[in-house]
Design a protein around this motif. Structure first.
Motif, PDB file in Angstrom:
ATOM      1  N   LEU A   1       0.770  -1.261   0.065  1.00 53.69           N
ATOM      2  CA  LEU A   1      -0.031  -0.034  -0.063  1.00 53.69           C
ATOM      3  C   LEU A   1       0.792   1.233   0.058  1.00 53.69           C
ATOM      4  O   LEU A   1       0.483   2.088  -0.704  1.00 53.69           O
ATOM      5  N   ASP A   2       1.892   1.464   0.927  1.00 54.66           N
ATOM      6  CA  ASP A   2       2.688   2.424   0.977  1.00 54.66           C
ATOM      7  C   ASP A   2       3.244   2.581  -0.488  1.00 54.66           C
ATOM      8  O   ASP A   2       3.555   3.739  -0.881  1.00 54.66           O
ATOM      9  N   ASN A   3       3.768   1.804  -1.196  1.00 56.13           N
ATOM     10  CA  ASN A   3       4.426   1.677  -2.264  1.00 56.13           C
ATOM     11  C   ASN A   3       3.576   2.387  -3.503  1.00 56.13           C
ATOM     12  O   ASN A   3       4.052   3.115  -4.370  1.00 56.13           O
ATOM     13  N   ARG A   4       2.523   1.712  -3.715  1.00 56.27           N
ATOM     14  CA  ARG A   4       1.271   2.391  -4.568  1.00 56.27           C
ATOM     15  C   ARG A   4       1.014   3.913  -4.081  1.00 56.27           C
ATOM     16  O   ARG A   4       0.900   4.445  -5.133  1.00 56.27           O
ATOM     17  N   ILE A   5       0.965   4.270  -2.906  1.00 56.10           N
ATOM     18  CA  ILE A   5       0.524   5.656  -2.742  1.00 56.10           C
ATOM     19  C   ILE A   5       1.771   6.345  -2.974  1.00 56.10           C
ATOM     20  O   ILE A   5       1.756   7.675  -3.490  1.00 56.10           O
ATOM     21  N   ALA A   6       3.054   6.074  -2.749  1.00 57.61           N
ATOM     22  CA  ALA A   6       4.289   6.752  -3.177  1.00 57.61           C
ATOM     23  C   ALA A   6       4.164   7.081  -4.778  1.00 57.61           C
ATOM     24  O   ALA A   6       4.664   8.037  -5.083  1.00 57.61           O
ATOM     25  N   GLU A   7       3.886   6.064  -5.459  1.00 62.72           N
ATOM     26  CA  GLU A   7       3.783   5.946  -7.125  1.00 62.72           C
ATOM     27  C   GLU A   7       2.533   7.097  -7.145  1.00 62.72           C
ATOM     28  O   GLU A   7       2.889   7.784  -8.391  1.00 62.72           O
ATOM     29  N   VAL A   8       1.465   7.017  -6.748  1.00 62.66           N
ATOM     30  CA  VAL A   8       0.423   8.076  -6.800  1.00 62.66           C
ATOM     31  C   VAL A   8       1.130   9.599  -6.774  1.00 62.66           C
ATOM     32  O   VAL A   8       0.863  10.560  -7.498  1.00 62.66           O
ATOM     33  N   MET A   9       1.966   9.703  -5.632  1.00 69.05           N
ATOM     34  CA  MET A   9       2.401  11.022  -5.350  1.00 69.05           C
ATOM     35  C   MET A   9       3.219  11.433  -6.240  1.00 69.05           C
ATOM     36  O   MET A   9       3.591  12.543  -6.559  1.00 69.05           O
ATOM     37  N   GLN A  10       4.107  10.439  -7.013  1.00 74.26           N
ATOM     38  CA  GLN A  10       4.806  10.948  -8.206  1.00 74.26           C
ATOM     39  C   GLN A  10       4.131  11.346  -9.221  1.00 74.26           C
ATOM     40  O   GLN A  10       4.295  12.291  -9.891  1.00 74.26           O
ATOM     41  N   ILE A  11       2.737  10.768  -9.376  1.00 71.75           N
ATOM     42  CA  ILE A  11       1.989  11.287 -10.565  1.00 71.75           C
ATOM     43  C   ILE A  11       1.416  12.677 -10.192  1.00 71.75           C
ATOM     44  O   ILE A  11       1.226  13.545 -11.189  1.00 71.75           O
ATOM     45  N   GLU A  12       1.010  12.897  -9.046  1.00 70.71           N
ATOM     46  CA  GLU A  12       0.516  14.140  -8.504  1.00 70.71           C
ATOM     47  C   GLU A  12       1.546  15.269  -8.825  1.00 70.71           C
ATOM     48  O   GLU A  12       1.200  16.159  -9.139  1.00 70.71           O
ATOM     49  N   ARG A  13       3.054  14.842  -8.425  1.00 70.77           N
ATOM     50  CA  ARG A  13       3.898  15.944  -8.848  1.00 70.77           C
ATOM     51  C   ARG A  13       3.861  16.251 -10.342  1.00 70.77           C
ATOM     52  O   ARG A  13       4.270  17.542 -10.674  1.00 70.77           O
ATOM     53  N   ILE A  14       3.923  15.229 -11.190  1.00 75.10           N
ATOM     54  CA  ILE A  14       3.942  15.501 -12.535  1.00 75.10           C
ATOM     55  C   ILE A  14       2.730  16.492 -12.978  1.00 75.10           C
ATOM     56  O   ILE A  14       2.715  17.231 -13.809  1.00 75.10           O
ATOM     57  N   LYS A  15       1.536  16.038 -12.255  1.00 78.39           N
ATOM     58  CA  LYS A  15       0.444  16.909 -12.774  1.00 78.39           C
ATOM     59  C   LYS A  15       0.526  18.344 -12.422  1.00 78.39           C
ATOM     60  O   LYS A  15       0.141  19.160 -13.124  1.00 78.39           O
ATOM     61  N   GLY A  16       1.206  18.586 -11.091  1.00 77.91           N
ATOM     62  CA  GLY A  16       1.326  19.821 -10.563  1.00 77.91           C
ATOM     63  C   GLY A  16       2.109  20.580 -11.609  1.00 77.91           C
ATOM     64  O   GLY A  16       1.857  21.695 -11.827  1.00 77.91           O
ATOM     65  N   ARG A  17       3.384  19.869 -12.199  1.00 73.93           N
ATOM     66  CA  ARG A  17       4.170  20.795 -13.325  1.00 73.93           C
ATOM     67  C   ARG A  17       3.106  21.021 -14.553  1.00 73.93           C
ATOM     68  O   ARG A  17       3.545  21.878 -15.208  1.00 73.93           O
ATOM     69  N   LEU A  18       2.521  19.843 -14.883  1.00 80.16           N
ATOM     70  CA  LEU A  18       1.652  20.278 -16.036  1.00 80.16           C
ATOM     71  C   LEU A  18       0.611  21.345 -15.919  1.00 80.16           C
ATOM     72  O   LEU A  18       0.454  22.028 -16.850  1.00 80.16           O
ATOM     73  N   MET A  19       0.264  21.625 -14.721  1.00 83.69           N
ATOM     74  CA  MET A  19      -0.904  22.569 -14.648  1.00 83.69           C
ATOM     75  C   MET A  19      -0.145  24.088 -14.583  1.00 83.69           C
ATOM     76  O   MET A  19      -1.003  24.740 -14.818  1.00 83.69           O
ATOM     77  N   ALA A  20       0.970  24.052 -14.724  1.00 83.30           N
ATOM     78  CA  ALA A  20       1.722  25.216 -14.728  1.00 83.30           C
ATOM     79  C   ALA A  20       1.954  25.768 -16.143  1.00 83.30           C
ATOM     80  O   ALA A  20       2.163  26.887 -16.394  1.00 83.30           O
ATOM     81  N   LEU A  21       1.664  24.840 -17.281  1.00 83.87           N
ATOM     82  CA  LEU A  21       1.414  25.025 -18.520  1.00 83.87           C
ATOM     83  C   LEU A  21       0.523  26.198 -18.978  1.00 83.87           C
ATOM     84  O   LEU A  21      -0.840  26.037 -18.355  1.00 83.87           O
TER      85      LEU A  21
END
Length: 221
Positions: free
Chosen positions: A177-197
């Motif tokens: 579970l911890d590993n899956r949530i860590a992966e999701v947090m990576q996606i959230e960081r990528i989304k955050g950068r995309l939202m800056a476009l």
């Protein structure tokens, strides 16, 4: 059971209590449903009106009852010093610890059937929504959807792992579970950068969360 002035919620709760001992042997099946109806002394025709899909309706009730219990437990928790990520993980763990693994295994088999798959996916979405709401999520834009979509995926994957986990205290499941949530947090960081476009932030912010709607059969919530 008398049929006059029937309390449908109470009747379904009675059927759910009656079917639980049958499920480890017969699954969430027609056989188990008929046994529960007989144990309750209910008219089979009336039982079919109350639960048109038979045992699957009761499997949904079992899942939603655990969601309600999890929501109350999460809201009662303080979890001082924990990050939001840790609170999400703790909430998922709490939700899984509220159910019987064998009943969940049998439900997973039932919801894997093509004609039940949509109901199973809807239940996972509801569980994700329950956890976010219990943790105080107030998003009303596109984040409302992405949070629930990602947590639904984490829940689905974790449940599948958890059902076969024989480690002490399900320790391997919680690491998974911890590993899956860590992966999701990576996606959230990528989304955050995309939202800056240019343009994307405004487009994403224009998406609105759905208005709360009462679920069919008010006794579910």
């Amino acid at each position: 059971m008398r049929n006059d002035h029937l309390d449908v919620g109470r009747a379904r709760a009675g059927l759910l209590d009656a079917i639980r001992p049958e499920v480890p042997f017969d699954g969430w099946s027609e056989t188990a449903f008929r046994a529960a109806v007989a144990a309750e002394g209910m008219d089979p025709a009336l039982a079919r009106v109350i639960c048109p899909r038979g045992a699957i309706d009761l499997a949904c009730d079992y899942h939603r009852a655990a969601d309600r219990a999890a929501e109350a437990a999460i809201r009662a928790e303080d979890w001082p010093g924990m990050s939001y990520r840790e609170k999400v993980a703790a909430s998922v763990r709490l939700r899984l610890e509220l159910v019987d693994p064998e009943l969940v295994r049998r439900a997973a088999s039932a919801f894997a059937l093509p004609h039940n798959a949509a109901a199973g996916a809807k239940l996972m979405w509801e569980s994700a929504d329950t956890i976010w709401r219990a943790l105080g999520d107030s998003s009303t834009d596109g984040n409302w959807y992405t949070k629930r979509a990602m947590l639904s995926g984490v829940l689905s994957a974790t449940v599948l792992f958890w059902m076969g986990d024989e480690s002490e205290g399900h320790a391997e499941s919680w690491a998974f579970l911890d590993n899956r949530i860590a992966e999701v947090m990576q996606i959230e960081r990528i989304k955050g950068r995309l939202m800056a476009l240019p343009g994307l932030k405004g487009l994403f912010g224009a998406i609105r969360a759905p208005e709360p709607q009462p679920l069919p059969g008010g006794f579910h919530r």
